[in-house]
Design a protein around this motif. Structure first.
Motif, PDB file in Angstrom:
ATOM      1  N   PRO A 121      60.663  47.458  49.998  1.00  0.00           N
ATOM      2  CA  PRO A 121      60.560  45.876  49.069  1.00  0.00           C
ATOM      3  C   PRO A 121      58.980  45.708  48.354  1.00  0.00           C
ATOM      4  O   PRO A 121      57.896  46.134  48.002  1.00  0.00           O
ATOM      5  CB  PRO A 121      60.090  45.369  50.103  1.00  0.00           C
ATOM      6  CG  PRO A 121      59.378  46.021  51.477  1.00  0.00           C
ATOM      7  CD  PRO A 121      60.067  47.522  50.993  1.00  0.00           C
ATOM      8  N   THR A 122      59.092  44.686  47.433  1.00  0.00           N
ATOM      9  CA  THR A 122      57.889  44.669  46.672  1.00  0.00           C
ATOM     10  C   THR A 122      56.525  44.232  47.331  1.00  0.00           C
ATOM     11  O   THR A 122      56.721  43.228  48.054  1.00  0.00           O
ATOM     12  CB  THR A 122      57.829  43.517  45.256  1.00  0.00           C
ATOM     13  OG1 THR A 122      59.063  43.469  44.818  1.00  0.00           O
ATOM     14  CG2 THR A 122      57.211  43.222  44.286  1.00  0.00           C
ATOM     15  N   ASN A 123      55.418  45.034  46.808  1.00  0.00           N
ATOM     16  CA  ASN A 123      54.220  43.867  47.577  1.00  0.00           C
ATOM     17  C   ASN A 123      53.178  44.011  46.636  1.00  0.00           C
ATOM     18  O   ASN A 123      52.779  45.241  46.076  1.00  0.00           O
ATOM     19  CB  ASN A 123      53.763  45.776  48.461  1.00  0.00           C
ATOM     20  CG  ASN A 123      52.509  44.120  49.292  1.00  0.00           C
ATOM     21  OD1 ASN A 123      51.509  43.666  48.414  1.00  0.00           O
ATOM     22  ND2 ASN A 123      52.611  45.552  50.116  1.00  0.00           N
ATOM     23  N   LEU A 124      52.990  43.579  45.140  1.00  0.00           N
ATOM     24  CA  LEU A 124      52.470  43.776  44.178  1.00  0.00           C
ATOM     25  C   LEU A 124      51.035  44.273  44.765  1.00  0.00           C
ATOM     26  O   LEU A 124      50.604  42.898  45.229  1.00  0.00           O
ATOM     27  CB  LEU A 124      52.637  42.407  43.424  1.00  0.00           C
ATOM     28  CG  LEU A 124      52.444  42.915  41.591  1.00  0.00           C
ATOM     29  CD1 LEU A 124      52.434  43.251  40.951  1.00  0.00           C
ATOM     30  CD2 LEU A 124      52.167  41.273  40.980  1.00  0.00           C
ATOM     31  N   GLY A 125      50.294  45.067  44.002  1.00  0.00           N
ATOM     32  CA  GLY A 125      49.273  45.171  44.303  1.00  0.00           C
ATOM     33  C   GLY A 125      48.614  45.553  44.999  1.00  0.00           C
ATOM     34  O   GLY A 125      47.307  46.277  45.730  1.00  0.00           O
ATOM     35  N   GLY A 126      49.450  46.074  46.328  1.00  0.00           N
ATOM     36  CA  GLY A 126      49.954  46.614  47.860  1.00  0.00           C
ATOM     37  C   GLY A 126      48.747  45.830  48.566  1.00  0.00           C
ATOM     38  O   GLY A 126      48.004  45.718  48.587  1.00  0.00           O
ATOM     39  N   TYR A 127      48.984  44.569  47.801  1.00  0.00           N
ATOM     40  CA  TYR A 127      48.064  43.613  48.571  1.00  0.00           C
ATOM     41  C   TYR A 127      49.325  42.260  49.338  1.00  0.00           C
ATOM     42  O   TYR A 127      49.539  42.513  49.278  1.00  0.00           O
ATOM     43  CB  TYR A 127      47.164  42.717  48.147  1.00  0.00           C
ATOM     44  CG  TYR A 127      45.614  41.678  49.084  1.00  0.00           C
ATOM     45  CD1 TYR A 127      45.062  43.023  48.845  1.00  0.00           C
ATOM     46  CD2 TYR A 127      46.366  40.951  49.614  1.00  0.00           C
ATOM     47  CE1 TYR A 127      43.745  42.441  49.488  1.00  0.00           C
ATOM     48  CE2 TYR A 127      45.244  40.276  49.979  1.00  0.00           C
ATOM     49  CZ  TYR A 127      44.145  40.538  49.813  1.00  0.00           C
ATOM     50  OH  TYR A 127      42.804  40.209  51.193  1.00  0.00           O
ATOM     51  N   HIS A 158      41.208  37.684  45.194  1.00  0.00           N
ATOM     52  CA  HIS A 158      40.615  38.350  44.247  1.00  0.00           C
ATOM     53  C   HIS A 158      40.845  39.131  43.680  1.00  0.00           C
ATOM     54  O   HIS A 158      40.330  40.178  44.230  1.00  0.00           O
ATOM     55  CB  HIS A 158      39.243  37.383  42.909  1.00  0.00           C
ATOM     56  CG  HIS A 158      38.964  37.057  41.658  1.00  0.00           C
ATOM     57  ND1 HIS A 158      38.125  37.672  41.281  1.00  0.00           N
ATOM     58  CD2 HIS A 158      40.189  37.683  40.633  1.00  0.00           C
ATOM     59  CE1 HIS A 158      38.247  37.765  39.890  1.00  0.00           C
ATOM     60  NE2 HIS A 158      39.371  37.872  39.875  1.00  0.00           N
ATOM     61  N   LEU A 159      41.787  39.818  42.702  1.00  0.00           N
ATOM     62  CA  LEU A 159      42.237  40.930  42.731  1.00  0.00           C
ATOM     63  C   LEU A 159      41.763  41.765  40.962  1.00  0.00           C
ATOM     64  O   LEU A 159      42.246  41.221  40.162  1.00  0.00           O
ATOM     65  CB  LEU A 159      44.076  41.324  43.166  1.00  0.00           C
ATOM     66  CG  LEU A 159      44.057  40.988  44.314  1.00  0.00           C
ATOM     67  CD1 LEU A 159      45.281  41.468  44.964  1.00  0.00           C
ATOM     68  CD2 LEU A 159      43.008  41.994  45.099  1.00  0.00           C
ATOM     69  N   GLY A 160      41.868  42.570  40.655  1.00  0.00           N
ATOM     70  CA  GLY A 160      41.615  43.219  39.598  1.00  0.00           C
ATOM     71  C   GLY A 160      42.360  45.046  39.029  1.00  0.00           C
ATOM     72  O   GLY A 160      42.545  44.918  40.625  1.00  0.00           O
ATOM     73  N   ALA A 206      41.927  41.082  29.995  1.00  0.00           N
ATOM     74  CA  ALA A 206      41.980  41.807  31.438  1.00  0.00           C
ATOM     75  C   ALA A 206      43.451  41.155  32.962  1.00  0.00           C
ATOM     76  O   ALA A 206      42.031  40.535  32.812  1.00  0.00           O
ATOM     77  CB  ALA A 206      40.657  42.904  31.944  1.00  0.00           C
ATOM     78  N   TYR A 207      44.019  41.877  32.991  1.00  0.00           N
ATOM     79  CA  TYR A 207      44.418  40.304  33.923  1.00  0.00           C
ATOM     80  C   TYR A 207      43.583  40.421  35.268  1.00  0.00           C
ATOM     81  O   TYR A 207      43.264  41.283  35.790  1.00  0.00           O
ATOM     82  CB  TYR A 207      45.903  40.726  34.116  1.00  0.00           C
ATOM     83  CG  TYR A 207      47.343  40.467  32.964  1.00  0.00           C
ATOM     84  CD1 TYR A 207      46.855  39.303  32.615  1.00  0.00           C
ATOM     85  CD2 TYR A 207      48.249  41.319  32.765  1.00  0.00           C
ATOM     86  CE1 TYR A 207      47.872  38.634  31.641  1.00  0.00           C
ATOM     87  CE2 TYR A 207      48.861  41.100  31.734  1.00  0.00           C
ATOM     88  CZ  TYR A 207      49.295  40.029  31.417  1.00  0.00           C
ATOM     89  OH  TYR A 207      49.493  39.481  30.405  1.00  0.00           O
ATOM     90  N   ASP A 246      42.067  46.582  42.929  1.00  0.00           N
ATOM     91  CA  ASP A 246      40.948  46.566  42.725  1.00  0.00           C
ATOM     92  C   ASP A 246      40.829  45.335  43.745  1.00  0.00           C
ATOM     93  O   ASP A 246      41.020  44.237  43.250  1.00  0.00           O
ATOM     94  CB  ASP A 246      39.752  46.616  42.424  1.00  0.00           C
ATOM     95  CG  ASP A 246      39.791  47.792  41.877  1.00  0.00           C
ATOM     96  OD1 ASP A 246      40.740  49.561  42.266  1.00  0.00           O
ATOM     97  OD2 ASP A 246      39.610  48.248  40.401  1.00  0.00           O
ATOM     98  N   THR A 247      40.131  44.582  45.345  1.00  0.00           N
ATOM     99  CA  THR A 247      39.924  43.501  45.683  1.00  0.00           C
ATOM    100  C   THR A 247      38.434  43.133  45.164  1.00  0.00           C
ATOM    101  O   THR A 247      37.825  43.968  45.504  1.00  0.00           O
ATOM    102  CB  THR A 247      39.761  43.847  47.144  1.00  0.00           C
ATOM    103  OG1 THR A 247      41.102  44.070  47.568  1.00  0.00           O
ATOM    104  CG2 THR A 247      39.694  42.639  48.433  1.00  0.00           C
ATOM    105  N   LEU A 248      38.459  41.935  44.902  1.00  0.00           N
ATOM    106  CA  LEU A 248      37.409  41.670  43.773  1.00  0.00           C
ATOM    107  C   LEU A 248      36.144  40.393  45.364  1.00  0.00           C
ATOM    108  O   LEU A 248      35.367  40.860  44.944  1.00  0.00           O
ATOM    109  CB  LEU A 248      36.938  40.806  42.546  1.00  0.00           C
ATOM    110  CG  LEU A 248      37.706  42.077  41.523  1.00  0.00           C
ATOM    111  CD1 LEU A 248      38.325  41.405  40.069  1.00  0.00           C
ATOM    112  CD2 LEU A 248      36.546  43.451  41.214  1.00  0.00           C
TER     113      LEU A 248
END
Length: 754
Positions: free
Chosen positions: A563-569, A603-605, A589-590, A616-618
């Motif tokens: 399954p999709t888990n965009l950003g691993g989050y 908030h992720l980067g 930068a998205y 990255d978990t900002l």
């Protein structure tokens, strides 16, 4: 914005306020030609009202705790005599404990003149119980609270104390029931013999010589007032005398109950749910009780007489106030008695309190009755059904904001999806809300145009969640909507590139995409290949990525990953659900913002060239933008001042509009010859030197922030030298701020990383 302050000649500006603080924007909103007083206060579903002096000015302000939203909204009282004068003041919200559940009532338990908080609180291994937070004021005269009792307990004369039980549905009465100066508690409770009777937990602080500053309770009686609720109507049954409890043969056997010897005897009729509020409305020094129940829409005001220190309830007005317009709220009424209009007399508010039963009916959220009598003979005159909520944007249950210039006038308009607006008797008013920007590029103002934008109410879909983008390459902006059923709906804009949007017939189940439940789509060219892709949040807390494998004019979305888990989050990792994504392009930068059920913004980067990696978990609580459950977010510069603004849709159906606080409001003009810190080189590449030209007292710290106010680096130093080096080699190029704090010194210095 701040670059001009970096080129220093003979003067340097020391910035004395912390960069990255956010405040509500002052933007007007008009509905039906009426300018709303508190437009961005976030809406109301199940409010509980309390008086509390938030700013220590001697005037009682208002806190509305929303049981469904799990958040307390704060309103400052202007104090104008005879006028309802509340102004939304969200800056006080962060001082109210967020861990309170089910109910929050402000009462001064320790007689220090400062309101304290009683509410439900969960202790690990012990479950929910009634807790108390002590109120005080900080150096800025702002109220603050400290947990002093995590589980109230009571004594029944046995060897240990029992936890005070309260049904999750119920609201207790917290008042000085016996007039001895300390606060007692009345509540229905889970009991073998007395499920339909009110327990009186008597506070014995005064009797034990502790004054008010204690929380010691005895179970005084399991049948206060000697009445019993019927369970299916507001009418109660009276006890015949002070020696009996209605229809309860075990009333005289309390000593066996206290020894827990009757646990095998069957129960009486089950308590269903009730809200209790006490007030002496007739001035006879005997507490009366307003009783609301989960099975009826009205309020029963019961009152009685005192015989030998025992209250015998003997009269009832089961459609209170029967002499005026009786309360008639669709579900589980709760009542609150406070001076609403600053005339010194106690008024009455009434609101619903049952979760998931039509809590978004705006004109039944808060009924206001003015006391036109006296405090010794209260006479309640109906005023309105939309107290406070009628002065704010409230589109129903949940609000999902999207930015879209619908009329091509160059101004940002706002489209709001929602779960729906509940109809009395069942069902929903479906659709999306349009707020048209009628101001200017630099000074926006909004007008509520319709609750049914694009006519999508005809689809009868809960949870319409909009996103906009040119999917077919014809120069105008099209729309995709998610819904509670997990599927997507596509609506083509057929107006052309120069005309206001005209919407074609909706295409249901677009491209066969179905994420299960609660689809929350966002259109963005995530892989930067020139066509729009789809990221779609869903109920379980993950975000699906559908890459556009077609062209800019003929899109074809293919799911990526299984399954999709965009950003691993996944927000499920923090016990939440309903992920709602927003992707923002921050200077090339998205960044990914995620709203979800628990309400804090994620908030992720580190997204570009890392689409399939772990982001990255900002921040897990971005800017502390907590606005209660199901907070959603959209990001833009709505007033064209180069600062990012944030639209926060709430689970209560409202909207908050936040902007960066002006950090250059407190500037100290210091001559270069007098400065005590030198930051160099500036611009810097790998190493930033910080040199103290004069010795500082005590220890100190360095904190580095980026231009969004995010903390990048923090280190604490013991005083040992006057020269320090910060390794900034890993920082991306850009503008930063170093915050230097010591015992008697605090300044912020900008620098450039090249």
């Amino acid at each position: 914005m701040v670059l001009r302050f970096l080129l220093l000649l003979n003067t340097v500006f020391f910035i004395n306020t912390i960069y990255g603080q956010y405040v509500p924007m002052d933007i007007s909103l008009t509905e039906n030609n009426n300018v709303l007083k508190n437009p961005w206060a976030g809406g109301m579903n199940l409010p509980q009202f309390s008086e509390v002096d938030l700013n220590n000015d001697g005037i009682l302000d208002l806190v509305s705790y929303d049981r469904e939203g799990i958040v307390a909204s704060t309103f400052i009282n202007g104090g104008s005599t005879g006028i309802v004068d509340y102004h939304y003041a969200p800056e006080y919200m962060k001082h109210i404990p967020q861990e309170v559940r089910n109910f929050m009532l402000f009462r001064d338990y320790n007689c220090d003149g400062i309101e304290d908080i009683f509410g439900m609180y969960e202790v690990w291994g012990q479950g929910l119980g009634i807790a108390v937070w002590k109120g005080s004021y900080d150096a800025n005269d702002t109220i603050q609270f400290t947990l002093v009792k995590d589980q109230l307990k009571y004594d029944v004369g046995s060897t240990f104390l029992y936890k005070m039980f309260l049904y999750n549905t119920d609201l207790p009465a917290i008042d000085d029931i016996d007039g001895d100066g300390d606060l007692d508690i009345l509540a229905f409770t889970m009991d073998i013999f007395f499920p339909n009777n009110v327990f009186w937990y008597k506070n014995t602080s005064v009797e034990n010589g502790y004054g008010c500053d204690s929380l010691d309770f005895d179970l005084e009686t399991q049948c206060w007032g000697l009445f019993a609720e019927t369970g299916d109507s507001s009418i109660v049954n009276f006890g015949p005398s002070i020696d009996s409890c209605f229809n309860n043969p075990y009333f005289s056997l309390m000593e066996f109950y206290e020894d827990d010897k009757l646990s095998n005897i069957s129960r009486n009729g089950r308590h269903i749910g009730a809200n209790l509020t006490t007030v002496d409305f007739n001035g006879d020094n005997v507490k009366d009780m307003a009783l609301g129940g989960v099975t009826y829409k009205n309020v029963n005001m019961i009152s009685g007489i005192e015989i030998n220190d025992t209250i015998l309830i003997s009269t009832q007005d089961h459609k209170f106030p029967s002499y005026d317009e009786p309360i008639d709220i669709y579900s589980f009424v709760s009542t609150y008695f406070l001076d609403v209009n600053n005339d010194g007399k106690t008024d009455m508010l009434a609101s619903p309190s049952e979760l998931a039963i039509g809590e978004s009916i705006t004109d039944s959220v808060a009924w206001y009755y003015q006391n036109v009598g006296t405090n010794n003979n209260m006479v309640f005159n109906f005023q309105q059904k939309d107290f406070l909520v009628g002065e704010m944007l409230d589109i129903g249950y949940r609000a999902f904001p999207a930015i879209f210039d619908y009329n091509l006038d160059g101004l940002y308009d706002i489209v709001l999806g929602s779960f729906g607006r509940t109809i009395v008797g069942g069902g929903f008013n479906y659709g999306m809300t349009l707020l048209e920007n009628t101001g200017s590029v630099s000074n926006p103002s909004f007008n509520l145009v319709t609750y049914d934008y694009a006519g999508l109410s005809s689809l009868m879909l809960n949870g319409l969640y909009p996103t906009f983008g040119d999917l077919d390459g014809d120069g105008d902006v099209d729309m995709i909507c998610g819904a509670q059923d997990g599927r997507l709906t596509y609506v083509e804009n057929i107006a052309g590139p120069l005309d206001p949007a005209v919407w074609d017939t909706p295409v249901l189940y677009y491209k066969g995409i179905d994420v299960g439940d609660a689809s929350a789509p966002f259109l963005v060219d995530l892989d930067r290949d020139g066509d729009l892709d789809l990221v779609v949040g869903q109920y379980t807390g993950t975000i699906h990525y559908f890459e556009n494998s077609g062209t800019p004019t003929v899109p074809d979305f293919s799911p990526v990953g299984s399954p999709t888990n965009l950003g691993g989050y996944s927000v499920q990792n923090s016990g939440s659900r309903n992920a709602m994504p927003f992707v923002y392009d921050n200077n090339g930068a998205y960044e990914l913002f995620i709203g979800h059920k628990k309400g804090n913004i994620i908030h992720l980067g580190n997204i570009d060239i890392n689409i399939f990696g772990v982001y990255d978990t900002l921040s897990t609580n971005f800017m502390e933008f907590y606005q209660g459950t199901y907070t959603d977010i959209a990001v833009c510069d709505i007033d064209n001042d180069t600062k990012l603004d944030y639209l926060l849709g709430t689970g209560r159906g409202g909207l908050m509009v936040m902007t960066e606080k002006d950090t250059l409001t407190e500037l100290v003009n210091v001559d270069m010859d007098q400065k005590i810190i030198n930051v160099y080189p500036n611009p810097a590449y790998d190493i930033l030197n910080v040199a103290f030209l004069h010795q500082l007292d005590g220890n100190f710290s360095f904190t580095v922030y980026n231009t969004l106010g995010h903390e990048i680096y923090h280190h604490f130093f013991k005083k040992s030298d006057i020269n320090y080096q910060l390794n900034i080699s890993d920082l991306p190029c850009g503008v930063y701020f170093v915050d230097v704090q010591a015992k008697n010194y605090n300044d912020i210095f900008p620098f450039i990383k090249q």
